[in-house]
Write an enzyme that holds these catalytic residues in place. Structure first.
Site, PDB file in Angstrom:
ATOM      1  N   LYS A   1      13.173   6.418 -18.569  1.00 49.26           N
ATOM      2  CA  LYS A   1      13.083   6.599 -20.028  1.00 49.26           C
ATOM      3  C   LYS A   1      12.743   8.061 -20.332  1.00 49.26           C
ATOM      4  CE  LYS A   1      12.405   5.761 -24.463  1.00 49.26           C
ATOM      5  NZ  LYS A   1      13.529   5.507 -25.369  1.00 49.26           N
TER       6      LYS A   1
ATOM      7  N   CYS B   1      18.125  12.855 -29.153  1.00 54.18           N
ATOM      8  CA  CYS B   1      17.504  11.646 -29.711  1.00 54.18           C
ATOM      9  C   CYS B   1      17.588  11.673 -31.234  1.00 54.18           C
ATOM     10  CB  CYS B   1      16.046  11.533 -29.290  1.00 54.18           C
ATOM     11  SG  CYS B   1      15.236  10.146 -30.114  1.00 54.18           S
TER      12      CYS B   1
HETATM   13  C1  DHB Z   1      15.780   7.213 -28.366  1.00 56.44           C
HETATM   14  C2  DHB Z   1      17.009   6.892 -28.784  1.00 56.44           C
HETATM   15  C3  DHB Z   1      18.082   7.469 -28.204  1.00 56.44           C
HETATM   16  O1  DHB Z   1      19.337   7.178 -28.573  1.00 56.44           O
HETATM   17  C4  DHB Z   1      17.870   8.389 -27.191  1.00 56.44           C
HETATM   18  O2  DHB Z   1      18.863   8.950 -26.563  1.00 56.44           O
HETATM   19  C5  DHB Z   1      16.646   8.716 -26.792  1.00 56.44           C
HETATM   20  C6  DHB Z   1      15.593   8.128 -27.386  1.00 56.44           C
HETATM   21  C7  DHB Z   1      14.600   6.637 -28.977  1.00 56.44           C
HETATM   22  O3  DHB Z   1      14.586   6.451 -30.170  1.00 56.44           O
HETATM   23  O4  DHB Z   1      13.632   6.364 -28.250  1.00 56.44           O
END
Ligand code: DHB
Length: 311
Positions: free
Chosen positions: A45, A130
């Protein structure tokens, strides 16, 4: 079929990885991806310096019949040290890709300095895309800032680094971003992140389906496949051949994987469908892909990768 692919110092035995953000927040989830069949590597993540709870719930909605999703997670993650600890474990079965993010240029640089100073030698991915942190723009839509960040990062970072991009929609933007990326020793480009700022309305309640940002959020699933293919193809045609590509977006069946390969993807990552189906999705996709290869009498990936036909 021999799926062996190399990006920088890492060799992969299969084609599939989990898209950053999906099924990769805890060690338990990361272990499940590791253990799944047909997995090339495990993506962690996107990590900020410190633990983040992310946005308020509800912050994710799936429409499995249409293979579509919307999310506004807001980067919930357990912090850089947690994921660093995970990828440094010695018994891991698959290669890892360490996803890094930051809420400011300073934080991005500090996070990568920490990674540089660590014992981790595998691939890392800088997430410049993001769409879900309230008040924060998607960095890679600002070409000058993207250039500045890469310049600052590559002045000290000498381990293999890829970048995760948002989707672009204008051919001039592909030219502009590729020109910048080609100046840096990037190991790969991962395209695309979720399609920032869609809006889904629940017809039963006439209400948005998520609380953060009044319902606006990143789209995923089958609805974004054509945008993903366009981005993989357009960037593959513009990036230096040494920069590999990970195709992400709209993969729900073997044919979708085949199309990403035709557009030039070296690996394919799966987000929404992994969230909907769980880690057995990779084996199913590989099986469906093999059936296509058999039908078309394809015996090597070279016969497919980047081989999209045009008129
Ligand atoms: C999140 C969403 C995304 O599309 C990404 O690439 C990274 C993080 C998020 O909101 O956590």
């Amino acid at each position: 079929m021999d799926y062996t692919t190399k990006i920088a110092n890492t060799t992969f035995d299969h084609l599939f990885i989990n898209a950053a953000g999906v099924y990769c927040q805890t060690a338990e989830q990361l272990d499940q991806i590791q253990e799944a069949e047909a997995v090339a590597a495990v993506m962690t993540k996107s990590a900020t310096a410190e633990l983040r709870l992310g946005n308020q719930e509800p912050r994710y909605a799936a429409f499995p019949d249409q293979h579509n999703t919307i999310n506004s997670m807001g980067l919930p993650n357990l912090g850089l040290d947690y994921y660093l600890n995970y990828v440094l474990k010695s018994h891991l079965k698959r290669p890892t890709i360490f996803s890094v993010v930051g809420l400011s240029q300073t934080e991005i640089v500090a996070n990568l300095k920490k990674l540089q100073a660590s014992n981790y030698t595998g691939l890392a991915e800088l997430n410049l895309s993001c769409p879900n942190v309230p008040g924060e723009p998607q960095i890679a839509y600002d070409f000058q800032t993207t250039d500045e960040i890469l310049k600052q990062v590559f002045a000290f970072y000498d381990k293999p680094l890829g970048i995760k991009l948002p989707p672009y929609f204008d051919l001039a933007h592909f030219d502009q971003i590729a020109k910048i990326l080609n100046r840096y020793p990037l190991a790969y480009v991962n395209s695309i992140n979720s399609v920032g700022n869609g809006l889904v309305i629940d017809p039963k309640t006439d209400k948005v389906v998520m609380r953060p940002k009044d319902g606006f959020g990143g789209l995923g699933g089958a609805q974004i496949k054509a945008t993903a293919l366009a981005n993989v193809r357009a960037l593959r045609l513009r990036l230096r051949p040494e920069i590999k590509m990970i195709g992400t977006g709209g993969v729900t069946c073997g044919r979708d994987v085949f199309d990403h390969l035709l557009c030039g993807a070296d690996l394919v990552s799966v987000g929404s469908q992994l969230a909907i189906e769980g880690p057995t999705v990779f084996a199913r996709l590989e099986k469906e892909l093999e059936a296509i290869f058999t039908e078309k009498q394809i015996t090597s990936l070279d016969q497919v990768c980047g081989k999209l036909k045009i008129f």
